[in-house]
Design an enzyme around this catalytic site. Structure first.
Site, PDB file in Angstrom:
ATOM      1  NE  ARG A 233      -2.571  -8.028   7.820  1.00 15.29           N
ATOM      2  CZ  ARG A 233      -3.206  -8.330   8.962  1.00 15.29           C
ATOM      3  NH1 ARG A 233      -3.808  -9.499   9.117  1.00 15.29           N
ATOM      4  NH2 ARG A 233      -3.239  -7.461   9.956  1.00 15.29           N
TER       5      ARG A 233
ATOM      6  CE1 TYR B  21      11.427  32.207   1.059  1.00 19.21           C
ATOM      7  CE2 TYR B  21      11.606  29.815   1.012  1.00 19.21           C
ATOM      8  CZ  TYR B  21      11.330  31.016   0.372  1.00 19.21           C
ATOM      9  OH  TYR B  21      10.961  31.006  -0.947  1.00 19.21           O
TER      10      TYR B  21
ATOM     11  NE  ARG C 257      -6.833   0.279  10.958  1.00 20.52           N
ATOM     12  CZ  ARG C 257      -5.591   0.123  10.507  1.00 20.52           C
ATOM     13  NH1 ARG C 257      -4.757   1.158  10.468  1.00 20.52           N
ATOM     14  NH2 ARG C 257      -5.163  -1.049  10.102  1.00 20.52           N
TER      15      ARG C 257
ATOM     16  CG  HIS D 221      -3.922  -4.242  11.877  1.00 20.69           C
ATOM     17  ND1 HIS D 221      -2.876  -4.773  11.149  1.00 20.69           N
ATOM     18  CD2 HIS D 221      -3.589  -2.950  12.110  1.00 20.69           C
ATOM     19  CE1 HIS D 221      -1.970  -3.837  10.955  1.00 20.69           C
ATOM     20  NE2 HIS D 221      -2.368  -2.713  11.528  1.00 20.69           N
TER      21      HIS D 221
ATOM     22  CE  LYS E 280      -0.240  -0.251   5.038  1.00 25.01           C
ATOM     23  NZ  LYS E 280      -1.064  -0.579   6.212  1.00 25.01           N
TER      24      LYS E 280
ATOM     25  CB  CYS F 123      13.205  26.183   0.217  1.00 24.84           C
ATOM     26  SG  CYS F 123      14.517  27.186   0.917  1.00 24.84           S
ATOM     27  CG  MET F 124       7.772  23.732  -2.618  1.00 22.84           C
ATOM     28  SD  MET F 124       6.636  24.597  -3.684  1.00 22.84           S
ATOM     29  CE  MET F 124       5.690  25.548  -2.511  1.00 22.84           C
ATOM     30  CG  ASP F 125      10.894  24.044  -5.290  1.00 20.70           C
ATOM     31  OD1 ASP F 125      10.057  23.131  -5.358  1.00 20.70           O
ATOM     32  OD2 ASP F 125      10.613  25.256  -5.344  1.00 20.70           O
TER      33      ASP F 125
HETATM   34  C1  LIG Z   1      -0.244  -1.589   6.816  1.00 23.24           C
HETATM   35  C2  LIG Z   1      -0.770  -2.898   7.237  1.00 23.24           C
HETATM   36  C3  LIG Z   1       0.098  -3.975   7.498  1.00 23.24           C
HETATM   37  C4  LIG Z   1       1.604  -3.853   7.490  1.00 23.24           C
HETATM   38  O1  LIG Z   1       2.031  -3.209   8.663  1.00 23.24           O
HETATM   39  P1  LIG Z   1       3.598  -2.999   8.982  1.00 23.24           P
HETATM   40  O2  LIG Z   1       3.614  -2.454  10.349  1.00 23.24           O
HETATM   41  O3  LIG Z   1       4.110  -2.045   7.968  1.00 23.24           O
HETATM   42  O4  LIG Z   1       4.227  -4.349   8.853  1.00 23.24           O
HETATM   43  C5  LIG Z   1      -0.487  -5.204   7.781  1.00 23.24           C
HETATM   44  N1  LIG Z   1      -1.821  -5.343   7.842  1.00 23.24           N
HETATM   45  C6  LIG Z   1      -2.682  -4.329   7.621  1.00 23.24           C
HETATM   46  C7  LIG Z   1      -4.137  -4.553   7.715  1.00 23.24           C
HETATM   47  C8  LIG Z   1      -2.190  -3.071   7.331  1.00 23.24           C
HETATM   48  O5  LIG Z   1      -3.026  -2.046   7.129  1.00 23.24           O
END
Ligand SMILES: *Cc1c(COP(=O)(O)O)cnc(C)c1O
Length: 382
Positions: free
Chosen positions: A230, A274, A145, A174, A47, A321-323
């Site tokens: 995961r 700045y 969540r 999770h 992601k 700065c921005m750039d």
């Molecule tokens: C982002 C996410 C992970 C991975 O988490 P890490 O801490 O980066 O290993 C696993 N499961 C779900 C549902 C997530 O949203």
């Protein structure tokens, strides 16, 4: 590369400010995780543009290297992967809008069912299309969540048995604190999840793939590995927190670099940048580097961060700065086009995502995902 850029040669179109991703390191990290979790399957979490490393090239490399499936937050991310020819199973973690469900099904994406309502919507949509939708049930065991509360979960599991157009391939939860030194809340979450799973045992039904472990769980709670893990941040070679055990050795895959665009001597008493927040009481050499908060280099790093030039650490002079940023070399030397490393290794030294996070007052996750689309990604293999 920017889609709207005019025709430039390959050399011209790449900014000196770039992210280089070492695909060999990513493969090595995946292999280290696979070895650590024994027989559990690995869902590579890609992601947020693969934590800033680039969604499609990273997903493709990890699938070829043996990741069993991919995890993303949004339908949009999953669709980009499908459009790029990625055929591996993809679980979308996020909540779903009713209108999106047919798109999930058409592209053979796996949906998260976090409630009875959503399960019914998925079942109805799949029935209308004459197919079965792939689903993972989501149980909330202590994060508040997404997901049905563990104490009400039985109704969702029951309903999933009756849903004729849903294939429940997985069931997951999770962790909120699996990367902490104190694992009591994570252990409580795991116990609650196991209790929910006993439903299948009581009914002598096959259990769908059970999963709960993110990087923290993989590193610190072997009993949480279950059927599938995961990993996100650790795939990229970064540990989830400073207090988390480092039971698997992983290597950072990303280098963020730029070059020296301008060199000057700044006389004593002449402020830099700045707000004129940085002034030296003696003459110093200062270089200007073409990267800024417009690329995702946090403004909070002003007067705090260090970068590597000529294998040595040098501090920022003045505000980001921005750039552009200015870097104080004191009496060090540097020449036009010398490499500047913002994140990663140069010579014998290394700036880690953790270092940048500490200077900016955030976590390494935000440092990586904040590097934005203006920064080209370049891939190589080690
Ligand atoms: C982002 C996410 C992970 C991975 O988490 P890490 O801490 O980066 O290993 C696993 N499961 C779900 C549902 C997530 O949203």
């Amino acid at each position: 590369m920017l889609a709207a850029a005019p025709a430039l040669s390959a050399d011209e179109s790449i900014r000196p400010t770039r992210v280089e991703v070492d695909l060999g390191r990513l493969r090595g990290n995946l292999a280290a995780i696979q070895a650590h979790v024994g027989g559990a399957k690995v869902m590579a979490v890609v992601k947020a543009n693969a934590y800033g490393h680039g969604l499609v090239p990273v997903a493709q490399a990890l699938v070829v290297a043996g990741a069993d499936s991919l995890g993303v937050a949004l339908l949009e991310e999953a669709l980009i992967l499908r459009q790029s020819g990625v055929t591996a199973p993809i679980l979308v973690f996020g909540g779903i809008a009713e209108t999106q469900i047919p798109l999930f099904i058409r592209h053979d994406l796996t949906l998260t069912a976090p409630s009875l309502d959503k399960l019914k919507l998925i079942d109805d949509a799949a029935a209308a299309m004459g197919v079965r939708a792939r689903v993972h049930l989501k149980i909330d065991t202590g994060m508040e969540r997404l997901g049905i509360h563990f104490y009400s979960a039985e109704a969702l599991l029951e309903a999933s048995l009756r849903a004729q157009h849903v294939q429940v391939e997985g069931i997951y939860s999770h962790f909120a604190n699996a990367d902490a030194a104190d694992l009591s809340h994570a252990r409580l979450q795991l116990e609650r999840f196991q209790e929910v799973l006993r439903f299948y045992e009581r009914r002598s039904l096959p259990t769908p793939q059970r999963h709960i472990a993110n990087s923290g769980g993989i590193l610190q709670l072997p009993e949480s590995h279950l059927d599938l893990v995961r990993p996100g941040i650790m795939l990229y070679g970064v540990y989830p927190s400073s207090e988390c055990a480092r039971s698997v050795v992983v290597q950072p895959a990303l280098t963020w670099k730029s070059h020296v665009a301008y060199f000057k001597v700044v006389q004593a008493g002449f402020p830099v940048g700045y707000g004129s927040t940085w002034v030296s009481d003696h003459p110093v050499r200062v270089v200007t580097v073409p990267v800024g908060y417009g690329d995702g280099y946090f403004r909070a790093l002003s007067n705090k961060a260090q970068v590597l030039i000529g294998g040595k650490r040098h501090g920022l002079a003045g505000r980001v700065c921005m750039d552009q940023i200015m870097v104080n070399l004191e009496w060090g030397t540097a020449y036009y086009r010398d490499e500047v490393v913002l994140l990663g290794q140069q010579g014998g030294d290394q700036i880690r995502a953790d270092d940048v996070a500490e200077w900016a007052g955030t976590i390494p996750y935000e440092v990586l995902t904040n590097i934005n689309a203006r920064v080209p990604r370049v891939y190589h293999d080690s």
